[in-house]
Design a protein around this motif. Structure first.
Motif, short mmCIF file in Angstrom:
data_model
loop_
_atom_site.label_atom_id
_atom_site.label_comp_id
_atom_site.label_asym_id
_atom_site.label_seq_id
_atom_site.Cartn_x
_atom_site.Cartn_y
_atom_site.Cartn_z
N TYR A 1 1.65 -20.63 -21.37
CA TYR A 1 0.96 -20.56 -20.09
C TYR A 1 1.99 -20.28 -19.00
CZ TYR A 1 -3.70 -22.30 -21.37
OH TYR A 1 -4.96 -22.42 -21.86
N LEU B 1 -20.14 -26.79 -25.56
CA LEU B 1 -20.24 -25.55 -26.32
C LEU B 1 -18.93 -25.30 -27.04
CD1 LEU B 1 -21.91 -23.22 -23.65
CD2 LEU B 1 -23.03 -24.46 -25.51
N ALA C 1 -16.81 -22.24 -28.47
CA ALA C 1 -16.67 -20.77 -28.58
C ALA C 1 -15.49 -20.51 -29.52
CB ALA C 1 -16.49 -20.16 -27.20
N GLY C 2 -14.34 -20.07 -28.99
CA GLY C 2 -13.18 -19.82 -29.86
C GLY C 2 -12.50 -21.10 -30.31
N GLY C 3 -12.75 -22.20 -29.60
CA GLY C 3 -12.19 -23.50 -29.97
C GLY C 3 -10.71 -23.66 -29.63
N GLN C 4 -10.10 -22.65 -28.99
CA GLN C 4 -8.65 -22.68 -28.79
C GLN C 4 -8.22 -23.70 -27.73
OE1 GLN C 4 -6.49 -20.87 -30.91
NE2 GLN C 4 -8.51 -20.99 -31.82
N SER C 5 -9.10 -24.03 -26.82
CA SER C 5 -8.81 -25.07 -25.84
C SER C 5 -9.58 -26.35 -26.19
CB SER C 5 -9.18 -24.61 -24.43
OG SER C 5 -8.43 -23.47 -24.09
N LEU C 6 -10.84 -26.17 -26.57
CA LEU C 6 -11.70 -27.34 -26.82
C LEU C 6 -11.16 -28.21 -27.96
CD1 LEU C 6 -14.28 -28.92 -26.24
CD2 LEU C 6 -15.48 -27.43 -27.84
N ALA D 1 -4.37 -20.17 -16.32
CA ALA D 1 -4.84 -19.12 -17.23
C ALA D 1 -4.87 -17.77 -16.55
CB ALA D 1 -6.23 -19.48 -17.76
N ASP D 2 -4.77 -16.73 -17.37
CA ASP D 2 -4.66 -15.36 -16.85
C ASP D 2 -6.00 -14.78 -16.40
OD1 ASP D 2 -1.73 -14.33 -18.12
OD2 ASP D 2 -2.73 -15.95 -19.19
N VAL E 1 -21.86 -19.45 -19.61
CA VAL E 1 -21.46 -18.09 -19.22
C VAL E 1 -21.95 -17.14 -20.31
CG1 VAL E 1 -19.48 -16.56 -18.86
CG2 VAL E 1 -19.40 -18.92 -18.03
N HIS F 1 -10.36 -12.30 -27.23
CA HIS F 1 -9.25 -11.70 -26.48
C HIS F 1 -8.71 -10.48 -27.23
CE1 HIS F 1 -9.59 -15.19 -24.05
NE2 HIS F 1 -8.78 -15.97 -24.72
N ALA G 1 -14.92 -20.19 -18.47
CA ALA G 1 -15.62 -21.47 -18.32
C ALA G 1 -14.64 -22.65 -18.31
CB ALA G 1 -16.63 -21.64 -19.46
N GLY H 1 -9.84 -16.91 -29.40
CA GLY H 1 -10.24 -17.26 -28.03
C GLY H 1 -11.17 -16.20 -27.44
N THR H 2 -12.10 -16.64 -26.61
CA THR H 2 -13.10 -15.73 -26.04
C THR H 2 -12.93 -15.60 -24.53
OG1 THR H 2 -14.72 -17.47 -25.62
CG2 THR H 2 -14.78 -16.43 -27.81
C1 LIG Z 1 -1.16 -22.58 -27.74
C2 LIG Z 1 -2.13 -21.95 -26.74
C3 LIG Z 1 -1.62 -21.11 -25.77
C4 LIG Z 1 -2.48 -20.51 -24.85
N1 LIG Z 1 -1.94 -19.72 -23.90
C5 LIG Z 1 -2.74 -19.17 -22.96
C6 LIG Z 1 -2.20 -18.34 -21.94
O1 LIG Z 1 -0.99 -18.06 -21.89
N2 LIG Z 1 -3.06 -17.84 -21.02
C7 LIG Z 1 -4.40 -18.11 -21.04
O2 LIG Z 1 -5.12 -17.63 -20.18
N3 LIG Z 1 -4.95 -18.88 -22.00
C8 LIG Z 1 -4.15 -19.42 -22.95
N4 LIG Z 1 -4.70 -20.20 -23.94
C9 LIG Z 1 -6.15 -20.51 -23.90
C10 LIG Z 1 -6.96 -19.44 -24.59
O3 LIG Z 1 -7.09 -18.31 -23.76
C11 LIG Z 1 -8.38 -19.97 -24.94
O4 LIG Z 1 -8.93 -19.08 -25.80
C12 LIG Z 1 -9.35 -20.14 -23.78
O5 LIG Z 1 -8.88 -20.97 -22.78
C13 LIG Z 1 -10.64 -20.82 -24.22
O6 LIG Z 1 -11.40 -19.93 -24.92
P1 LIG Z 1 -12.15 -20.39 -26.22
O7 LIG Z 1 -13.11 -19.30 -26.56
O8 LIG Z 1 -11.17 -20.76 -27.26
O9 LIG Z 1 -13.01 -21.66 -25.70
P2 LIG Z 1 -13.26 -23.07 -26.36
O10 LIG Z 1 -11.96 -23.74 -26.65
O11 LIG Z 1 -14.22 -22.97 -27.47
O12 LIG Z 1 -13.97 -23.79 -25.12
C14 LIG Z 1 -13.25 -24.15 -23.96
C15 LIG Z 1 -14.21 -24.83 -22.98
O13 LIG Z 1 -15.10 -23.87 -22.45
C16 LIG Z 1 -16.46 -24.20 -22.78
N5 LIG Z 1 -17.09 -22.91 -23.10
C17 LIG Z 1 -16.71 -22.02 -24.05
N6 LIG Z 1 -17.49 -20.92 -24.00
C18 LIG Z 1 -18.37 -21.13 -22.99
C19 LIG Z 1 -19.43 -20.36 -22.43
N7 LIG Z 1 -19.72 -19.13 -22.88
N8 LIG Z 1 -20.12 -20.88 -21.41
C20 LIG Z 1 -19.83 -22.11 -20.91
N9 LIG Z 1 -18.85 -22.90 -21.41
C21 LIG Z 1 -18.13 -22.41 -22.43
C22 LIG Z 1 -16.39 -25.15 -23.94
O14 LIG Z 1 -17.51 -26.01 -23.99
C23 LIG Z 1 -15.10 -25.90 -23.62
O15 LIG Z 1 -15.35 -26.91 -22.67
C24 LIG Z 1 -3.88 -20.78 -24.90
C25 LIG Z 1 -4.39 -21.61 -25.90
C26 LIG Z 1 -3.54 -22.19 -26.81
C27 LIG Z 1 -4.11 -23.07 -27.89
#
Ligand SMILES: Cc1cc2nc3c(=O)[nH]c(=O)nc-3n(C[C@H](O)[C@H](O)[C@H](O)COP(=O)(O)OP(=O)(O)OC[C@H]3O[C@@H](n4cnc5c(N)ncnc54)[C@H](O)[C@@H]3O)c2cc1C
Length: 280
Positions: free
Chosen positions: A193, A30, A32-37, A123-124, A167, A78, A117, A110-111
């Motif tokens: 982090y 999936l 979502a925000g793509g910030q980790s994926l 992570a916080d 989720v 977020h 998930a 980020g979501t």
């Molecule tokens: C430079 C940087 C610094 C960061 N610092 C921090 C920090 O200090 N603290 C912190 O907590 N986080 C931090 N993050 C992470 C941030 O919070 C991300 O937004 C979060 O981890 C993932 O959210 P996303 O929506 O971007 O998910 P995505 O990157 O889109 O997805 C992440 C994973 O979750 C899965 N996924 C996404 N949504 C769902 C769903 N609804 N159900 C099931 N699976 C799902 C995806 O398939 C993928 O495997 C940081 C990220 C970056 C790039």
């Protein structure tokens, strides 16, 4: 680096997303925000054949108080959570944690659901959910189920989610006049982090505390509760709580396990102070 080739599709409904997941199983992720994926794809730590973009699914980004709970939709960004009046009033621990998540650009995309998930041990939000005794709403092809935060985080980036599930929301108890919360983390720079972090909740009990929940992050494969320290803190013994800290961190690229454990004690003293002083 660039990611391995992948196909891309947009799911318009929850049903469509879980049907696609069930069809493609481990070959799909999936988006979502793509910030980790996207980072894991670019570093080729992950090479799914298909990305299922869930950003177009309506109704998954709400933030609402429902009776004694606050419900946060999986697609709530977020930044949206950070600026929410409902969160400020009824979910003070989440409000405290939000500014520590990355930087504004990351918080804009980020979501909440993505963070839960993904389950990064540093992570916080997973730690906040654990500290609050929250619950995760999960949807799959066979319907919906709820998982308690205590049972959701299983191992390193491993959760109770099955491959065909997603989720949809999280639910936390709404704060009342007896709710106490505390949050602190140590990171090299603001927005990084955490090296070690602590999210905590408790109930005021006369001059003491009850139902203390201490959820440390950055000290294990998942967010971890320090249950012996919780018991000592409920008895008002801060020194005893630090001495009883039942954590077994490992060395990582930033600090040794010994330093982590010491820092966890420092954070515990800071957070204990927040817990005993009523939040305004
Ligand atoms: C430079 C940087 C610094 C960061 N610092 C921090 C920090 O200090 N603290 C912190 O907590 N986080 C931090 N993050 C992470 C941030 O919070 C991300 O937004 C979060 O981890 C993932 O959210 P996303 O929506 O971007 O998910 P995505 O990157 O889109 O997805 C992440 C994973 O979750 C899965 N996924 C996404 N949504 C769902 C769903 N609804 N159900 C099931 N699976 C799902 C995806 O398939 C993928 O495997 C940081 C990220 C970056 C790039």
């Amino acid at each position: 680096m660039k990611p391995a080739p992948f196909a891309y599709t947009r799911a318009r409904t929850l049903k469509e997303a879980v049907t696609l997941l069930a069809k493609h199983k481990d070959d799909a992720r999936l988006l979502a925000g793509g910030q980790s994926l996207i980072a894991t794809l670019n570093m080729r730590l992950s090479a799914p054949e298909l990305l299922i973009d869930i950003n177009g699914i309506k109704g998954l980004d709400g933030i609402a108080k429902k009776g004694k709970f606050v419900e946060i939709g999986a697609l709530a960004r977020h930044a949206q959570v950070e600026r929410s009046d409902i969160i400020a009033k009824h979910a003070p621990l989440i409000a405290l944690a939000m500014p520590h998540i990355g930087h504004p650009a990351i918080r804009n995309r980020g979501t909440f659901g993505g963070s839960i998930a993904f389950a990064d041990p540093a992570a916080d939000l997973p730690a906040c959910l654990l500290a609050l005794g929250g619950e995760i709403d999960v949807a799959g092809p066979k319907g919906k189920r709820k998982v308690k935060a205590d049972a959701f985080f299983k191992g390193l980036f491993e959760t109770a989610l099955r491959p065909q599930e997603m989720v949809t929301a999280v639910r936390i108890p709404a704060a009342d006049k007896n709710t106490r919360v505390g949050f602190a983390e140590l990171a090299r720079r603001h927005g990084d982090y955490a090296i070690v972090g602590l999210a905590a909740s408790a109930r005021a009990n006369g001059k003491g505390l009850a139902d203390v929940r201490l959820a440390f992050f950055g000290v294990g494969a998942t967010p971890v509760r320090a249950k012996k320290a919780e018991a000592a803190l409920a008895g008002g013994d801060i020194d005893g709580a630090v001495a009883a800290l039942d954590l077994e961190p490992h060395d990582d690229v930033q600090v040794t396990a010994k330093v982590k454990k010491y820092l966890a004690g420092v954070l515990l003293r800071r957070v204990a102070k927040q817990l005993v002083e009523p939040q305004s």
